[in-house]
Each structure stands twice: as structure tokens, then as C-alpha cells.
Design a protein around this motif. Structure first.
Motif, PDB file in Angstrom:
ATOM      1  N   GLY A 134       0.807  -1.214   0.000  1.00  0.00           N
ATOM      2  CA  GLY A 134       0.000   0.000   0.000  1.00  0.00           C
ATOM      3  C   GLY A 134       0.835   1.256   0.000  1.00  0.00           C
ATOM      4  O   GLY A 134       0.627   2.149   0.809  1.00  0.00           O
ATOM      5  N   GLY A 135       1.819   1.328  -0.883  1.00  0.00           N
ATOM      6  CA  GLY A 135       2.740   2.458  -0.945  1.00  0.00           C
ATOM      7  C   GLY A 135       2.045   3.770  -1.222  1.00  0.00           C
ATOM      8  O   GLY A 135       0.835   3.842  -1.363  1.00  0.00           O
ATOM      9  N   PRO A 136       2.829   4.832  -1.309  1.00  0.00           N
ATOM     10  CA  PRO A 136       2.262   6.164  -1.464  1.00  0.00           C
ATOM     11  C   PRO A 136       1.444   6.295  -2.739  1.00  0.00           C
ATOM     12  O   PRO A 136       1.845   5.826  -3.796  1.00  0.00           O
ATOM     13  CB  PRO A 136       3.486   7.080  -1.517  1.00  0.00           C
ATOM     14  N   LYS A 137       0.317   6.906  -2.645  1.00  0.00           N
ATOM     15  CA  LYS A 137      -0.526   7.181  -3.809  1.00  0.00           C
ATOM     16  C   LYS A 137      -0.453   8.684  -4.016  1.00  0.00           C
ATOM     17  O   LYS A 137      -0.941   9.452  -3.210  1.00  0.00           O
ATOM     18  CB  LYS A 137      -1.967   6.742  -3.518  1.00  0.00           C
ATOM     19  N   LEU A 158       2.687  -0.264  -8.977  1.00  0.00           N
ATOM     20  CA  LEU A 158       3.962  -0.949  -9.154  1.00  0.00           C
ATOM     21  C   LEU A 158       4.029  -2.199  -8.293  1.00  0.00           C
ATOM     22  O   LEU A 158       3.581  -2.196  -7.142  1.00  0.00           O
ATOM     23  CB  LEU A 158       5.115  -0.028  -8.755  1.00  0.00           C
ATOM     24  N   ALA A 159       4.631  -3.254  -8.862  1.00  0.00           N
ATOM     25  CA  ALA A 159       4.869  -4.495  -8.124  1.00  0.00           C
ATOM     26  C   ALA A 159       6.286  -4.959  -8.406  1.00  0.00           C
ATOM     27  O   ALA A 159       6.803  -4.780  -9.509  1.00  0.00           O
ATOM     28  CB  ALA A 159       3.886  -5.573  -8.557  1.00  0.00           C
ATOM     29  N   ILE A 160       6.909  -5.552  -7.404  1.00  0.00           N
ATOM     30  CA  ILE A 160       8.189  -6.246  -7.594  1.00  0.00           C
ATOM     31  C   ILE A 160       7.859  -7.710  -7.849  1.00  0.00           C
ATOM     32  O   ILE A 160       7.080  -8.320  -7.101  1.00  0.00           O
ATOM     33  CB  ILE A 160       9.083  -6.127  -6.338  1.00  0.00           C
ATOM     34  N   TYR A 189       7.107   2.364  -2.346  1.00  0.00           N
ATOM     35  CA  TYR A 189       6.502   2.706  -3.638  1.00  0.00           C
ATOM     36  C   TYR A 189       5.814   1.504  -4.293  1.00  0.00           C
ATOM     37  O   TYR A 189       5.091   1.669  -5.268  1.00  0.00           O
ATOM     38  CB  TYR A 189       7.548   3.276  -4.596  1.00  0.00           C
ATOM     39  N   PHE A 190       6.038   0.314  -3.749  1.00  0.00           N
ATOM     40  CA  PHE A 190       5.494  -0.899  -4.361  1.00  0.00           C
ATOM     41  C   PHE A 190       4.254  -1.369  -3.619  1.00  0.00           C
ATOM     42  O   PHE A 190       4.262  -1.539  -2.412  1.00  0.00           O
ATOM     43  CB  PHE A 190       6.561  -1.996  -4.415  1.00  0.00           C
ATOM     44  N   PHE A 229       5.047  -4.349 -13.496  1.00  0.00           N
ATOM     45  CA  PHE A 229       5.781  -5.316 -12.689  1.00  0.00           C
ATOM     46  C   PHE A 229       7.261  -5.075 -12.975  1.00  0.00           C
ATOM     47  O   PHE A 229       7.659  -4.956 -14.134  1.00  0.00           O
ATOM     48  CB  PHE A 229       5.447  -6.755 -13.085  1.00  0.00           C
ATOM     49  N   LEU A 230       8.077  -5.037 -11.929  1.00  0.00           N
ATOM     50  CA  LEU A 230       9.512  -4.791 -12.078  1.00  0.00           C
ATOM     51  C   LEU A 230      10.325  -5.893 -11.409  1.00  0.00           C
ATOM     52  O   LEU A 230      10.011  -6.317 -10.297  1.00  0.00           O
ATOM     53  CB  LEU A 230       9.897  -3.464 -11.421  1.00  0.00           C
ATOM     54  N   ASP A 231      11.377  -6.322 -12.093  1.00  0.00           N
ATOM     55  CA  ASP A 231      12.399  -7.143 -11.470  1.00  0.00           C
ATOM     56  C   ASP A 231      13.210  -6.202 -10.573  1.00  0.00           C
ATOM     57  O   ASP A 231      13.047  -4.992 -10.635  1.00  0.00           O
ATOM     58  CB  ASP A 231      13.268  -7.774 -12.570  1.00  0.00           C
TER      59      ASP A 231
END
Length: 191
Positions: free
Chosen positions: A3-6, A61-63, A84-85, A17-19
Motif C-alpha cells: 500500500g505504498g504512497p498514492k 507498481l509491483a516487484i 513505492y510498491f 511489474f519490475l524485477d
């Protein structure tokens, strides 16, 4: 869920999606403890700005990364990026590595995304055989960050051909904005 910053009221169509290793963190700077857990590492030039800018513009964003939860928590926290994720999916918790589709399905499930959302997702990573192949097999748009020489930059295998290639992390901001606008235009036409 994190629940990162919105920071943006404007909901984006595109989901990212990020590695982590050699996509956000330079694997060549990683320091590990005696158990193999990464205890520190530096971001690739521009990767921290990329993550913050995408989040500030309202992208979800997701890791989705291979490794241990503690390694990524250490790296992302000390570089000021953890919050942030929205979702963090690691091979340690899934008991499989990319390109296994369970990694991508888990991120989708955690973000409450269904089958019809696959066309809205991009997977950004540095590894053709894991990130690109996994995204392609999962029906997700693949983006190869062609930044490091640690992994092959080309493949003869069609399953490892990315939909897009970028040369540095900050290039993702422009690509994301362009892809998001294309998705928003399609949605307006269908409405």
C-alpha cells in the motif's frame, strides 16, 4: 500488501511489474552476509528516480523477483524505494523462480487483477530467459532493460524476444506514459 504512497488522483490503465536485480539495484554492488542474504547494494543510475516518478504519476507498481524477501527488503528500504510498491512477490515465498507463471499470477492476484487485465500489465526486467520469457508465456507485455552485460542481450528463442527494449531505467517513464496513453485511448473508443 504494501500500500505504498498514492500521489496521483489519475488512475493509470498501465500496471508495471519490475524485477529488482540489475533492473533497479546494480547486482555488481551487492554485499551479502554469510547466509547469502543481500545486506546492501546501490541503485542503477536513474532507477530510483524512475520508481518515484512512476509512483508519483499514479502507476501501480509491483516487484516480481527471484530471491529472498529479506534481501529485497534490505535493498529497497535502504534506497528509499520499498514503500513505492503495492505488492512484492519473491521466488522465496512462491517456491519457484521466473519464468514460472506462478510468479506473475501471484502478483496479479495480490493486485486483484483478472484475466482481462493481462493486456494492461508490463513486466520490466534484465533477463531474457526469466523476465521476458516469463512475461511472454504469461500473456504480459515484456520490456527488456538492456543495461547489463551480466546476462545475454539477445536470444534466438522467440519466447525470449521482448515486446520493447530500453537501454536505461529512466527510459521506462516515457515508454510507460506512451503505453498508458494507448490503453486509455482504446478504453475511450470501447466506451
Amino acid at each position: 500488501m504494501n500500500g505504498g504512497p498514492k500521489m496521483s488522483d489519475e488512475a493509470k490503465e498501465l500496471i508495471i511489474f519490475l524485477d529488482c536485480g540489475d533492473t533497479i539495484i546494480d547486482e555488481g554492488t551487492e554485499v551479502r552476509d554469510e547466509h547469502g542474504t543481500v545486506i546492501e547494494g546501490r541503485v542503477i543510475t536513474g532507477a530510483d528516480t524512475m520508481v518515484r516518478t512512476l509512483a508519483e504519476r499514479g502507476y501501480r507498481l509491483a516487484i516480481v523477483a527471484d530471491g529472498t524477501a529479506q534481501s529485497f527488503k534490505n535493498l529497497l528500504t535502504q534506497n528509499g524505494l520499498y514503500d513505492y510498491f503495492e505488492v512484492l512477490i519473491y521466488s522465496e515465498q512462491m517456491k519457484v523462480d521466473k519464468p514460472n507463471p506462478r510468479m506473475f499470477k501471484a502478483a496479479m492476484g495480490a493486485m486483484e487483477l483478472g484475466e482481462r487485465d493481462r493486456g494492461r500489465i508490463i513486466m520490466v526486467g534484465n533477463n531474457l530467459s526469466r523476465d521476458v520469457r516469463g512475461a511472454n508465456q504469461a500473456g504480459i507485455t515484456s520490456v527488456h532493460l538492456n543495461w547489463t552485460s551480466r546476462y545475454p542481450k539477445t536470444s534466438l528463442d522467440p519466447a525470449e524476444r521482448p515486446d520493447y527494449t530500453i537501454e536505461e531505467p529512466l527510459a521506462l517513464v516515457e515508454l510507460a506514459d506512451r503505453l498508458n496513453e494507448e490503453l486509455a485511448a482504446k478504453k475511450r473508443i470501447q466506451a
